[in-house]
Motif scaffolding. Structure first.
Motif, PDB file in Angstrom:
ATOM      1  N   MET A 166      -7.658  -7.496  12.646  1.00 53.08           N
ATOM      2  CA  MET A 166      -7.507  -6.471  11.622  1.00 53.08           C
ATOM      3  C   MET A 166      -8.836  -6.361  10.880  1.00 53.08           C
ATOM      4  SD  MET A 166      -6.965  -5.776   8.195  1.00 53.08           S
ATOM      5  CE  MET A 166      -7.101  -4.038   7.886  1.00 53.08           C
ATOM      6  N   SER A 167      -9.278  -5.120  10.683  1.00 55.67           N
ATOM      7  CA  SER A 167     -10.431  -4.935   9.817  1.00 55.67           C
ATOM      8  C   SER A 167     -10.367  -3.549   9.198  1.00 55.67           C
ATOM      9  CB  SER A 167     -11.747  -5.140  10.576  1.00 55.67           C
ATOM     10  OG  SER A 167     -12.799  -5.340   9.648  1.00 55.67           O
ATOM     11  N   GLY A 168     -11.169  -3.359   8.183  1.00 55.84           N
ATOM     12  CA  GLY A 168     -11.132  -2.070   7.498  1.00 55.84           C
ATOM     13  C   GLY A 168     -12.463  -1.743   6.863  1.00 55.84           C
ATOM     14  N   ARG A 189     -14.003   0.798   3.536  1.00 51.45           N
ATOM     15  CA  ARG A 189     -13.709   1.747   2.467  1.00 51.45           C
ATOM     16  C   ARG A 189     -14.327   3.092   2.816  1.00 51.45           C
ATOM     17  NH1 ARG A 189     -16.808  -0.461  -1.867  1.00 51.45           N
ATOM     18  NH2 ARG A 189     -17.616  -1.753  -0.188  1.00 51.45           N
ATOM     19  N   VAL A 202      -9.463   1.972   4.385  1.00 55.76           N
ATOM     20  CA  VAL A 202      -8.805   1.412   3.202  1.00 55.76           C
ATOM     21  C   VAL A 202      -9.089   2.263   1.954  1.00 55.76           C
ATOM     22  CG1 VAL A 202      -8.475  -0.947   4.059  1.00 55.76           C
ATOM     23  CG2 VAL A 202     -10.654  -0.353   3.039  1.00 55.76           C
ATOM     24  N   HIS A 252      -8.537   0.636  -1.481  1.00 55.00           N
ATOM     25  CA  HIS A 252      -9.691  -0.156  -1.923  1.00 55.00           C
ATOM     26  C   HIS A 252     -10.775   0.746  -2.524  1.00 55.00           C
ATOM     27  CE1 HIS A 252      -8.152  -3.659   0.429  1.00 55.00           C
ATOM     28  NE2 HIS A 252      -8.729  -4.287  -0.550  1.00 55.00           N
ATOM     29  N   TYR A 255      -8.666  -6.628  -5.993  1.00 56.49           N
ATOM     30  CA  TYR A 255      -9.272  -6.190  -4.719  1.00 56.49           C
ATOM     31  C   TYR A 255      -9.031  -7.209  -3.586  1.00 56.49           C
ATOM     32  CZ  TYR A 255     -12.897  -4.269  -1.577  1.00 56.49           C
ATOM     33  OH  TYR A 255     -13.567  -3.753  -0.504  1.00 56.49           O
ATOM     34  N   MET A 267      -6.756  -6.945  -0.075  1.00 62.41           N
ATOM     35  CA  MET A 267      -7.343  -7.231   1.237  1.00 62.41           C
ATOM     36  C   MET A 267      -6.529  -8.299   1.966  1.00 62.41           C
ATOM     37  SD  MET A 267     -11.307  -7.983   2.084  1.00 62.41           S
ATOM     38  CE  MET A 267     -11.783  -8.971   3.503  1.00 62.41           C
ATOM     39  N   ASP A 327      -3.582  -6.573   3.375  1.00 59.39           N
ATOM     40  CA  ASP A 327      -3.956  -5.797   4.580  1.00 59.39           C
ATOM     41  C   ASP A 327      -3.895  -6.676   5.825  1.00 59.39           C
ATOM     42  OD1 ASP A 327      -4.718  -3.675   2.934  1.00 59.39           O
ATOM     43  OD2 ASP A 327      -6.866  -4.137   3.035  1.00 59.39           O
ATOM     44  N   ILE A 328      -4.404  -7.873   5.659  1.00 61.62           N
ATOM     45  CA  ILE A 328      -4.539  -8.776   6.806  1.00 61.62           C
ATOM     46  C   ILE A 328      -3.188  -9.393   7.161  1.00 61.62           C
ATOM     47  CG2 ILE A 328      -5.553 -10.988   7.520  1.00 61.62           C
ATOM     48  CD1 ILE A 328      -7.974 -10.253   5.670  1.00 61.62           C
ATOM     49  N   ILE A 380     -10.512 -11.707  12.015  1.00 63.78           N
ATOM     50  CA  ILE A 380     -10.965 -10.653  11.104  1.00 63.78           C
ATOM     51  C   ILE A 380     -12.472 -10.460  11.232  1.00 63.78           C
ATOM     52  CG2 ILE A 380     -10.814  -9.799   8.710  1.00 63.78           C
ATOM     53  CD1 ILE A 380      -8.090 -10.690   9.951  1.00 63.78           C
ATOM     54  N   VAL A 422     -15.691  -9.384  10.085  1.00 66.91           N
ATOM     55  CA  VAL A 422     -16.256  -8.934   8.802  1.00 66.91           C
ATOM     56  C   VAL A 422     -17.695  -9.417   8.674  1.00 66.91           C
ATOM     57  CG1 VAL A 422     -14.209  -8.731   7.316  1.00 66.91           C
ATOM     58  CG2 VAL A 422     -15.234 -10.989   7.723  1.00 66.91           C
ATOM     59  N   GLN A 425     -18.102 -10.823   3.045  1.00 65.18           N
ATOM     60  CA  GLN A 425     -16.648 -10.819   2.865  1.00 65.18           C
ATOM     61  C   GLN A 425     -16.019 -12.209   2.992  1.00 65.18           C
ATOM     62  OE1 GLN A 425     -14.795  -8.015   2.006  1.00 65.18           O
ATOM     63  NE2 GLN A 425     -16.853  -7.190   1.692  1.00 65.18           N
ATOM     64  N   HIS A 466     -13.657 -13.420   0.276  1.00 68.08           N
ATOM     65  CA  HIS A 466     -12.378 -12.709   0.312  1.00 68.08           C
ATOM     66  C   HIS A 466     -11.467 -13.279   1.403  1.00 68.08           C
ATOM     67  CE1 HIS A 466     -14.398  -8.911  -1.571  1.00 68.08           C
ATOM     68  NE2 HIS A 466     -14.099  -9.824  -2.468  1.00 68.08           N
TER      69      HIS A 466
END
Ligand code: TRP
Length: 328
Positions: free
Chosen positions: A6-8, A10, A40, A43, A131, A135, A138-139, A147, A149, A153, A156
């Motif tokens: 999973m990743s995203g 903004r 996202v 976010h 925030y 996140m 989301d994961i 993930i 990233v 990150q 996080h």
């Protein structure tokens, strides 16, 4: 399938060539992982709550950039965060068990509040503090374990792992796997002026740059300031164009280095060659993007379809979460 990714990102505007290797990595992952790639927009709201119209445009741009760079909705689930309300429900439930200091100690938090505060923007909001919580939701809402990233990150992600652990411990059930960061070697692409590539410096090359713009922007690039005439001996180690040659023209970079040091190739020719190489990389992406941009309804349908798939996965996991928390 090797695991759940999973990743995203903004939706803050068009992507630039610094994002290319991140996307290439995602494109590889979708071959042998179950992937969720999410725009996202909630976010984005944490800092741009007063610019909501811009976020809408940016979502479209981001979807176009992702698809034209090779993300494939037949292989990956691609969607917009706000279309999958399960993220919000999990965010709420996880917030019940998360000690406030875990959020307050997040290294980026105070820094960013101050940074944006100086620019006249007050983001000392509940939402921005949360925030990392969002996140984590989301994961975990997909039980994702891998993930991809950037290094920035990592705090996080550590937070998400701690929340997962605490949940499993409190409810005495192994619901969430601890997500792991997948760091890849993302080369840093400097901006055309040699500083960090950034929208605010206006020194970026976007993924959708035209052939003409590529020529123009490469002409503006900073080279060795000691080189005034074409046959002055060059110092590639201080030249931004040389960094780009290494990244986008790896076959010729050694030869170019030699010629530059001997004064046998001038900056104008070197930049022209770079513009061609960039065009070779970006040309196919640009063409695909133009083709997709003519079909905005298809993009919307694709995102809705992605959201349906995402909801199906997330809602099954939320059932399980509600059950262990004795919710109906
Ligand atoms: N915080 C990430 C960034 O700024 C974006 C993001 C939101 C994300 N949710 C995520 C990344 C979940 C990975 C997984 O880059």
């Amino acid at each position: 399938m090797k695991g759940t990714v999973m990743s995203g990102m903004r939706p803050t505007g068009k992507l630039h060539i610094g994002h290319l290797s991140v996307l290439e990595n995602w494109v590889r992952l979708q071959e042998d992982h179950r992937c969720f790639f999410i725009i996202v927009n909630w976010h984005a709201l944490t800092t741009a709550f007063d610019e909501t119209e811009i976020i809408v445009e940016n979502i479209q741009d981001m979807a176009l950039d992702w698809l034209s760079a090779g993300l494939d909705p037949a292989k990956s689930t691609i969607c917009v965060q706000s279309q999958v309300k399960e993220h919000a429900e999990l965010h709420l439930l996880l917030s019940m068990i998360t000690p406030l200091p875990w959020l307050e100690r997040c290294p980026t938090y105070k820094e960013q509040v101050q940074e944006l505060g100086k620019a006249g923007k007050d983001i000392s909001t509940y939402g921005f503090l949360g925030y990392p919580m969002l996140m984590a939701a989301d994961i975990l809402v997909y039980k994702a374990d891998t993930i991809p990233v950037g290094r920035d990150q990592l705090p996080h992600l550590e937070f998400a792992r701690e929340v997962a652990r605490r949940f499993n411990y409190l409810y005495d059930k192994n619901v969430f796997p601890e997500p792991q960061a997948l760091l890849s070697n993302v080369p840093v692409v400097p901006g055309i002026d040699g500083r960090k590539m950034s929208k605010s410096y206006n020194n970026y090359i976007s993924l959708s740059e035209s052939t003409e713009e590529l020529k123009k922007k490469t002409k503006m690039m900073i080279t060795d300031p000691a080189r005034i005439r074409k046959d002055d001996l060059g110092h590639p180690e201080v030249c931004t164009v040389f960094v780009y040659q290494g990244l986008f023209n790896p076959e010729e970079v050694d030869e170019i280095e030699q010629k530059c040091r001997q004064g046998a190739i001038g900056c104008v020719a070197c930049k022209a060659r770079l513009a061609e190489c960039l065009d070779d990389v970006l040309g196919p992406i640009r063409e695909k993007r133009e083709e997709l941009a003519r079909r905005p309804d298809d993009i919307r349908d694709m995102l809705e379809d992605g959201a349906r798939k995402a909801r199906a996965a997330a809602s099954a996991i939320m059932e399980e979460v509600r059950e262990v928390m004795n919710l109906c």
